[in-house]
Design a protein around this motif. Structure first.
Motif, short mmCIF file in Angstrom:
data_model
loop_
_atom_site.label_atom_id
_atom_site.label_comp_id
_atom_site.label_asym_id
_atom_site.label_seq_id
_atom_site.Cartn_x
_atom_site.Cartn_y
_atom_site.Cartn_z
N LEU A 67 -11.42 9.67 -17.32
CA LEU A 67 -10.65 10.41 -16.31
C LEU A 67 -10.43 9.61 -15.03
CD1 LEU A 67 -12.18 13.98 -16.68
CD2 LEU A 67 -9.94 13.22 -17.42
N LYS A 68 -11.27 8.57 -14.80
CA LYS A 68 -11.11 7.77 -13.58
C LYS A 68 -9.75 7.05 -13.57
CE LYS A 68 -16.01 6.76 -12.78
NZ LYS A 68 -16.62 7.12 -14.07
N ARG A 69 -9.21 6.81 -14.76
CA ARG A 69 -7.94 6.07 -14.86
C ARG A 69 -6.75 7.00 -15.12
NH1 ARG A 69 -8.78 0.67 -15.31
NH2 ARG A 69 -10.91 -0.01 -15.63
N THR A 462 -6.71 0.16 -6.02
CA THR A 462 -6.41 -0.63 -7.22
C THR A 462 -5.80 0.21 -8.34
OG1 THR A 462 -8.70 -0.32 -7.94
CG2 THR A 462 -8.19 -2.35 -6.77
N TYR A 463 -5.99 1.53 -8.29
CA TYR A 463 -5.47 2.40 -9.35
C TYR A 463 -3.97 2.68 -9.21
CZ TYR A 463 -10.32 3.36 -10.61
OH TYR A 463 -11.63 3.23 -11.02
N CYS A 464 -3.45 2.67 -7.97
CA CYS A 464 -2.04 3.02 -7.78
C CYS A 464 -1.28 1.92 -7.03
CB CYS A 464 -1.90 4.36 -7.06
SG CYS A 464 -2.71 4.43 -5.43
N LYS A 465 -1.75 0.68 -7.16
CA LYS A 465 -1.15 -0.46 -6.47
C LYS A 465 0.21 -0.80 -7.08
CE LYS A 465 -2.57 -5.17 -5.24
NZ LYS A 465 -3.67 -6.13 -5.42
N GLU A 466 1.21 -1.05 -6.24
CA GLU A 466 2.53 -1.44 -6.73
C GLU A 466 3.12 -2.52 -5.83
OE1 GLU A 466 5.24 1.84 -6.66
OE2 GLU A 466 5.22 2.02 -4.48
N GLU A 467 3.99 -3.34 -6.41
CA GLU A 467 4.63 -4.43 -5.66
C GLU A 467 5.97 -3.95 -5.10
OE1 GLU A 467 6.36 -8.89 -6.54
OE2 GLU A 467 4.75 -8.13 -7.81
N TYR A 468 6.33 -4.45 -3.92
CA TYR A 468 7.64 -4.12 -3.35
C TYR A 468 8.10 -5.29 -2.48
CZ TYR A 468 5.54 -3.14 1.25
OH TYR A 468 4.91 -3.25 2.45
N THR A 469 9.39 -5.28 -2.12
CA THR A 469 9.94 -6.38 -1.32
C THR A 469 10.27 -5.88 0.08
OG1 THR A 469 12.15 -5.87 -2.16
CG2 THR A 469 10.91 -7.60 -3.30
N CYS A 496 -3.05 8.38 -5.31
CA CYS A 496 -3.50 8.99 -6.56
C CYS A 496 -4.79 9.77 -6.28
CB CYS A 496 -3.74 7.93 -7.62
SG CYS A 496 -5.08 6.76 -7.22
N SER A 497 -5.33 10.39 -7.32
CA SER A 497 -6.53 11.22 -7.14
C SER A 497 -7.75 10.39 -6.74
CB SER A 497 -6.84 11.97 -8.44
OG SER A 497 -7.06 11.06 -9.51
N HIS A 498 -7.75 9.11 -7.09
CA HIS A 498 -8.90 8.26 -6.78
C HIS A 498 -8.97 7.91 -5.29
CE1 HIS A 498 -9.87 7.64 -11.02
NE2 HIS A 498 -8.57 7.58 -11.21
N CYS A 499 -7.81 7.88 -4.63
CA CYS A 499 -7.81 7.53 -3.20
C CYS A 499 -7.40 8.72 -2.35
CB CYS A 499 -6.87 6.34 -2.95
SG CYS A 499 -5.15 6.62 -3.44
N MET A 502 -3.98 8.71 -0.54
CA MET A 502 -3.75 7.94 0.68
C MET A 502 -3.20 6.55 0.40
SD MET A 502 -6.91 8.94 3.19
CE MET A 502 -8.23 8.79 2.00
N GLY A 503 -3.38 6.05 -0.83
CA GLY A 503 -2.91 4.71 -1.15
C GLY A 503 -3.90 3.62 -0.78
N TYR A 504 -4.98 4.01 -0.13
CA TYR A 504 -6.01 3.04 0.29
C TYR A 504 -7.37 3.49 -0.21
CZ TYR A 504 -2.53 1.49 3.79
OH TYR A 504 -1.41 1.03 4.42
N SER A 505 -8.23 2.52 -0.50
CA SER A 505 -9.60 2.83 -0.90
C SER A 505 -10.52 1.68 -0.48
CB SER A 505 -9.68 3.03 -2.41
OG SER A 505 -10.99 3.35 -2.80
#
Length: 571
Positions: A67-69, A462-469, A496-499, A502-505
């Motif tokens: 469930l962590k993932r 690290t669970y919801c990390k995405e690249e952008y320009t 995500c639910s893990h952070c 907030m997008g940060y952890s």
């Protein structure tokens, strides 16, 4: 019920994970105390929960999920009420047509499946997960879980014989009534729940703030305050009293600030809490600092600094004498860096003594003194006594006045290594601050080895990390110079639910290190201004805070927004 037991025991015995004797013992405990057989087997330590779940997954042919993932849609969890989810240790993961996929700790319990089917009207597709993961995911996925518990406790409290009398203005309960209320179950449970929630969310501070018509509870998570579900305003006096009782403070004093501390065993570990109570317009405001040793990283290498800064810190910490200063605003991780340096240099052949206000973490092998100005034990007076204790290394929690810095510099000149903190925003600014405090420039040159200015930036989840320009025009407007990098890559967290969306952890350190070269020493002697010292240091290779932070963004550790938040353009 026998068929369910038979199925479970058949799987475990066939896989040689359980002997007949162990099974008989577990059945005997179940007959005496009740409960699920699988829980009893785990509690008796016959098998680990992870092994049990894996074996059941293979034996029953049901998929096993981590469930962590897994990201759960907030709309999906609304299908099953939180009290049902907690009771049966289940959580809905997805819905397709008239079927919901249900993560279960006990997939053999057909009564649970029947109850959920009749309650929701959906068919059930069971999968397996551990009860610990399910309960943790319930806490993260149900946004109003805290509020529900508080509401239940408030109902319980309102049914008691104690009530607040209101006229045009609210009349506070007497100290005797508060003392009584603070020892009753509902208040204890609400207070413990706030503290436990703060520890669970890895917050560094809890703020309980009264206003005219409501109570606000905020957690500082990774350096940023987030508002939480709060109890009603009428519970405020009793919650404050409960915290005073725990901290051994004066429950009858409401006009003066009070400071204290207490220790609790939460989530299987001991956690220290430092309490500050401050009278405000609408009641007493409570600030609680959480000192969780399990979350503390007292290791120079693991602080997150760049390799050059770590190498420099290790090099200067091994010098026999001199002064090292760590600078930054409140909450920038200065004390953690001090402790990490002390742990790095600690060895049986060194006598290390510290004076702090107060001691935050007890370190094995290091003599730590708590400054108590109210009885005359100031930093300066403690330092005088420490010098008679034959120390090799002296740690001063904070340099606040001329008297302290004078003794610190004299200690550095007489063969001691002194490490301390100073409240300045930049490394060159620390030099100017020392001069302004009355220290002669020649003494600074003779004693100071280096100055480190640092900040803490939030790391991308690290669970919801995405690249952008990012367009070059935006980088130019923000005055962000990335040197020779043609196509810079940037990252951010979607949430995500893990952070907690907030997008940060977690956090990592950025820093600038000013080493006292001959060029810098000449400027200090001439009492040069901060920007002149900075220019010279940059010529000699010093990387500023912002430059170090932007280097972390290029590695994908943090975001541009986060670096801009904690650093000024001229840093």
């Amino acid at each position: 019920m026998a068929s369910l037991k038979d199925r479970l025991t058949e799987i475990l015995i066939n896989n040689k994970l359980l002997t007949q004797e162990q099974l008989d013992q577990a059945l005997s405990v179940q007959k005496e105390k009740g409960g699920r057989l699988s829980d009893i087997i785990v509690n008796l330590k016959f098998i680990k929960e992870g092994e049990l779940v894996l074996t059941l997954s293979e034996g029953l042919g049901l998929p096993l999920i981590d469930l962590k993932r897994f990201k759960i849609d907030p709309e999906i969890v609304k299908i099953i009420p939180i009290n049902i989810a907690r009771h049966y240790q289940i959580i809905p993961l997805s819905k397709m047509g008239d079927t919901i996929t249900l993560a279960m700790a006990d997939p053999l319990n057909v009564f649970t499946i029947d109850h959920v089917q009749s309650l929701t009207g959906y068919k059930i597709n069971p999968i397996i997960s551990t009860s610990q993961d399910i309960l943790q995911t319930i806490d993260l996925s149900y946004p109003d879980s805290t509020k529900g518990i508080i509401d239940d406790l408030v109902k319980e409290m309102s049914a008691s014989s104690i009530e607040l009398i209101r006229e045009e203005k609210e009349i506070s309960p007497s100290d005797q009534e508060l003392s009584l209320i603070s020892r009753q179950a509902p208040v204890i449970q609400v207070t413990n729940m706030i503290l436990e929630d703060g520890v669970k969310k890895k917050s560094s501070d809890i703020l309980i703030e009264p206003f005219s018509s409501r109570l606000r509870v905020r957690f500082r998570i990774d350096g940023v305050l987030h508002e939480q579900n709060a109890p009603p305003k009428n519970m405020h006096p009793s919650i404050v009293s409960r915290i005073k009782v725990m901290s051994d403070l004066n429950i009858a004093e409401h006009r003066l600030p009070q400071d204290g501390r207490f220790k609790l065993k939460l989530l299987g570990r001991e956690v220290d809490f430092r309490v500050s109570i401050l009278p405000s317009s609408f009641g007493e405001k409570v600030a609680i600092r959480i000192l969780d040793k399990s979350q503390a990283t007292l290791n120079i290498v693991k602080l997150g600094f760049s390799p050059y800064i770590i190498t420099t810190l290790e090099k200067v910490a091994k010098l026999p004498h001199g002064m090292i200063l760590i600078c930054g605003p409140t909450g920038s991780g200065k004390t953690t860096t001090l402790y990490s340096i002390m742990k790095f240099v600690d060895s049986p052949d060194k006598n290390i003594v510290s004076v702090e206000d107060p001691v935050e973490y007890q370190l094995e092998g290091i003599n730590q003194v708590t400054a108590r100005p109210e009885i005359g034990l100031t930093f300066a007076s403690a330092l005088r006594s420490i010098l008679r204790q034959d120390p090799n290394i002296i740690m001063i929690g904070e340099i606040r006045d001329y008297e302290t810095v004078d003794i610190a510099i004299k200690s550095a000149l007489t063969g001691h290594l002194v490490i301390s903190t100073l409240h300045t925003t930049t490394a060159p600014g620390a030099i100017v601050r020392l001069v302004n405090m009355g220290v002669e420039p020649y003494l600074i040159n003779s004693s100071l080895i280096c100055v480190v200015a640092q900040r803490l930036v939030r790391k991308i989840c690290t669970y919801c990390k995405e690249e952008y320009t990012v367009k070059k025009e935006i980088l130019d407007v923000l005055k962000i110079n990335l040197g020779n990098i043609k196509d810079p890559k940037f990252f951010r967290g979607k949430g995500c639910s893990h952070c907690f969306n907030m997008g940060y952890s977690g956090r990592t350190g950025i820093a600038e290190v000013l080493l006292l070269s001959s060029g810098v020493r000449e400027l200090i002697l001439s009492r040069a201004q901060e920007h002149v010292i900075k220019q010279q240091a940059r010529k000699e290779g010093m990387r500023t805070l912002r430059e170090d932070g932007l280097a972390q963004t290029s590695k994908g550790l943090t975001t541009i927004e986060e670096v801009l938040r904690v650093t000024a353009p001229d840093e």
